[in-house]
Design a protein around this motif. Structure first.
Motif, PDB file in Angstrom:
ATOM      1  N   ALA A 172       0.830  -1.193   0.000  1.00 28.50           N
ATOM      2  CA  ALA A 172       0.000   0.000   0.000  1.00 28.50           C
ATOM      3  C   ALA A 172       0.858   1.232   0.000  1.00 28.50           C
ATOM      4  CB  ALA A 172      -0.870   0.022   1.210  1.00 28.50           C
ATOM      5  N   VAL A 173       0.211   2.353  -0.388  1.00 22.25           N
ATOM      6  CA  VAL A 173       0.965   3.586  -0.445  1.00 22.25           C
ATOM      7  C   VAL A 173       0.161   4.699   0.152  1.00 22.25           C
ATOM      8  CG1 VAL A 173       2.256   2.960  -2.518  1.00 22.25           C
ATOM      9  CG2 VAL A 173       0.095   4.109  -2.718  1.00 22.25           C
ATOM     10  N   THR A 174       0.841   5.718   0.620  1.00 20.92           N
ATOM     11  CA  THR A 174       0.201   6.947   1.040  1.00 20.92           C
ATOM     12  C   THR A 174       0.647   8.023   0.077  1.00 20.92           C
ATOM     13  OG1 THR A 174       0.246   6.286   3.334  1.00 20.92           O
ATOM     14  CG2 THR A 174      -0.048   8.622   2.875  1.00 20.92           C
ATOM     15  N   THR A 175      -0.306   8.666  -0.621  1.00 21.41           N
ATOM     16  CA  THR A 175       0.063   9.647  -1.612  1.00 21.41           C
ATOM     17  C   THR A 175       0.239  10.995  -0.938  1.00 21.41           C
ATOM     18  OG1 THR A 175      -1.415   8.429  -3.037  1.00 21.41           O
ATOM     19  CG2 THR A 175      -0.551  10.467  -3.902  1.00 21.41           C
ATOM     20  N   THR A 218       5.658   5.442  -1.349  1.00 24.74           N
ATOM     21  CA  THR A 218       5.182   4.165  -0.842  1.00 24.74           C
ATOM     22  C   THR A 218       5.510   4.047   0.639  1.00 24.74           C
ATOM     23  OG1 THR A 218       5.551   3.123  -2.978  1.00 24.74           O
ATOM     24  CG2 THR A 218       5.400   1.671  -1.085  1.00 24.74           C
ATOM     25  N   ALA A 243      -0.059  -0.237   3.582  1.00 21.31           N
ATOM     26  CA  ALA A 243      -0.905  -0.884   2.593  1.00 21.31           C
ATOM     27  C   ALA A 243      -2.223  -1.523   2.943  1.00 21.31           C
ATOM     28  CB  ALA A 243      -0.111  -1.979   1.944  1.00 21.31           C
ATOM     29  N   THR A 247      -6.663  -2.227   1.224  1.00 19.73           N
ATOM     30  CA  THR A 247      -7.769  -1.813   0.378  1.00 19.73           C
ATOM     31  C   THR A 247      -9.028  -1.914   1.213  1.00 19.73           C
ATOM     32  OG1 THR A 247      -8.006  -4.039  -0.478  1.00 19.73           O
ATOM     33  CG2 THR A 247      -6.716  -2.528  -1.788  1.00 19.73           C
ATOM     34  N   VAL A 304      -7.797   0.202  -4.717  1.00 19.64           N
ATOM     35  CA  VAL A 304      -6.381   0.556  -4.543  1.00 19.64           C
ATOM     36  C   VAL A 304      -6.123   1.986  -5.010  1.00 19.64           C
ATOM     37  CG1 VAL A 304      -4.023   0.050  -5.310  1.00 19.64           C
ATOM     38  CG2 VAL A 304      -5.542  -1.821  -4.656  1.00 19.64           C
ATOM     39  N   ASP A 347      -7.741   4.265  -2.318  1.00 21.89           N
ATOM     40  CA  ASP A 347      -7.150   4.224  -0.982  1.00 21.89           C
ATOM     41  C   ASP A 347      -5.697   4.686  -0.959  1.00 21.89           C
ATOM     42  OD1 ASP A 347      -9.566   3.140  -0.247  1.00 21.89           O
ATOM     43  OD2 ASP A 347      -8.813   1.087  -0.068  1.00 21.89           O
ATOM     44  N   SER A 348      -4.954   4.396  -2.043  1.00 21.11           N
ATOM     45  CA  SER A 348      -3.503   4.545  -1.967  1.00 21.11           C
ATOM     46  C   SER A 348      -2.884   5.516  -2.960  1.00 21.11           C
ATOM     47  CB  SER A 348      -2.845   3.174  -2.169  1.00 21.11           C
ATOM     48  OG  SER A 348      -3.278   2.255  -1.191  1.00 21.11           O
ATOM     49  N   TYR A 349      -3.619   5.956  -3.956  1.00 20.94           N
ATOM     50  CA  TYR A 349      -3.012   6.797  -4.986  1.00 20.94           C
ATOM     51  C   TYR A 349      -3.794   8.090  -5.222  1.00 20.94           C
ATOM     52  CZ  TYR A 349       0.192   2.975  -5.909  1.00 20.94           C
ATOM     53  OH  TYR A 349       1.160   2.018  -5.772  1.00 20.94           O
ATOM     54  N   HIS A 351      -7.123   8.771  -4.662  1.00 23.53           N
ATOM     55  CA  HIS A 351      -8.170   9.067  -3.679  1.00 23.53           C
ATOM     56  C   HIS A 351      -9.488   9.476  -4.344  1.00 23.53           C
ATOM     57  CE1 HIS A 351      -4.855   8.601  -0.979  1.00 23.53           C
ATOM     58  NE2 HIS A 351      -4.230   9.623  -1.505  1.00 23.53           N
TER      59      HIS A 351
END
Length: 274
Positions: free
Chosen positions: A29-32, A39, A42, A44, A251, A254-256, A258
């Motif tokens: 998972a990543v936090t943008t 990255t 992580a 979903t 994904v 949640d991680s890119y 939004h």
């Protein structure tokens, strides 16, 4: 209200089924935090129906306008960040070292990204020449329509509109092409249609980008249009969202970027708008 409750129950059941199918799939998972997508962790989580509160009770052009407002609230990626994002969004559920190529259906090593024969690269499902937005941050880097694809197959698709018919080709996975159109393999026909519908709602000409629209023809060239609408609607009906597509939407949210593709969450909205 009863219809809404029933829809939510169906969506909950579908989410549980998806979770079962994908159990054990490891997704970094990543936090943008910036446009280069750092990255860090992580998961979903799916989505809450409240995401679409602004669209409640609307249809037609009013629904399209409401969805545009909702999904325009997003984090934008750089074009270089797209490489790493696709390694997560397009990950092979059966092999976490690989990605699934959109049109080919081939599972290929994540490390083989690039521009040489045998590599995979970044396919713009809404061809970037249709509106001439290139690879600049915005529609050119929006991973809701950017997918992993074999370099040669990507070139065969080129900037053709979508339509039924044509001939097969090596590593096409059942996809077909002719002089002015491209038909993806059956398993992703709906995926392609929903990516096109997303782009037509997200980019409305109000934020410095072209007003992208779906129309009823092929050979749209550099105009900001993509066809063929009737065929894309049929593909959307024939190939409803599956676990891979739903996970991908989660994904990205949640991680890119939004934001979400509303036509994966609410397939019925395609008919309401078009």
């Amino acid at each position: 209200m009863l219809a809404i409750r029933l829809h939510r129950r169906r969506r909950t059941a579908l989410a549980l089924a998806t979770a079962t199918v994908l159990a054990g799939l490891t997704v970094p998972a990543v936090t943008t935090t910036t446009a280069t997508a750092t990255t860090t962790a992580a998961t979903t989580a799916g989505y809450d129906d409240a995401y679409y509160d602004g669209a409640a009770g609307k249809s037609g052009e009013a629904l399209k306008d409401a969805l545009h407002t909702i999904i325009s609230d997003q984090t934008e990626l750089s074009y270089s960040a797209v490489w790493d994002a696709l390694k997560v969004t397009d990950q092979d559920p059966g092999n976490s070292s690989n990605v699934i190529l959109l049109y080919s259906g081939i599972s290929r090593s994540k490390s083989l990204n690039g521009g040489d024969t045998g590599d995979w690269n970044r396919e713009h499902v809404w061809a970037k020449s249709h509106g001439d937005f290139g690879t600049s941050t915005g529609p050119g880097t929006d991973i809701h329509h950017l997918r992993a694809e074999d370099v040669r197959v990507n070139s065969i698709r080129g900037n053709k509109d979508f339509d039924d018919g044509g001939s097969g080709f090596t590593d096409g996975g059942g996809s077909l092409t002719d002089s002015d159109s491209f038909e993806p393999r059956d398993a992703v026909k709906g995926d392609v249609a929903r990516m096109i519908f997303y782009m037509a709602v997200r980019y409305e000409g109000t934020d410095g980008w072209p007003d992208l629209e779906v129309n009823g023809q092929v050979d749209n060239g550099s105009n900001p249009y993509m066809g063929r609408l009737a065929v894309l609607k049929a593909w959307h009906q024939e190939d409803p969202p599956d676990a891979f597509e739903q996970r991908r939407n989660d994904v990205i949210h949640d991680s890119y970027q939004h934001n979400r593709n509303p036509f994966i969450d609410h397939p019925e909205w395609v008919e309401s708008i078009w």
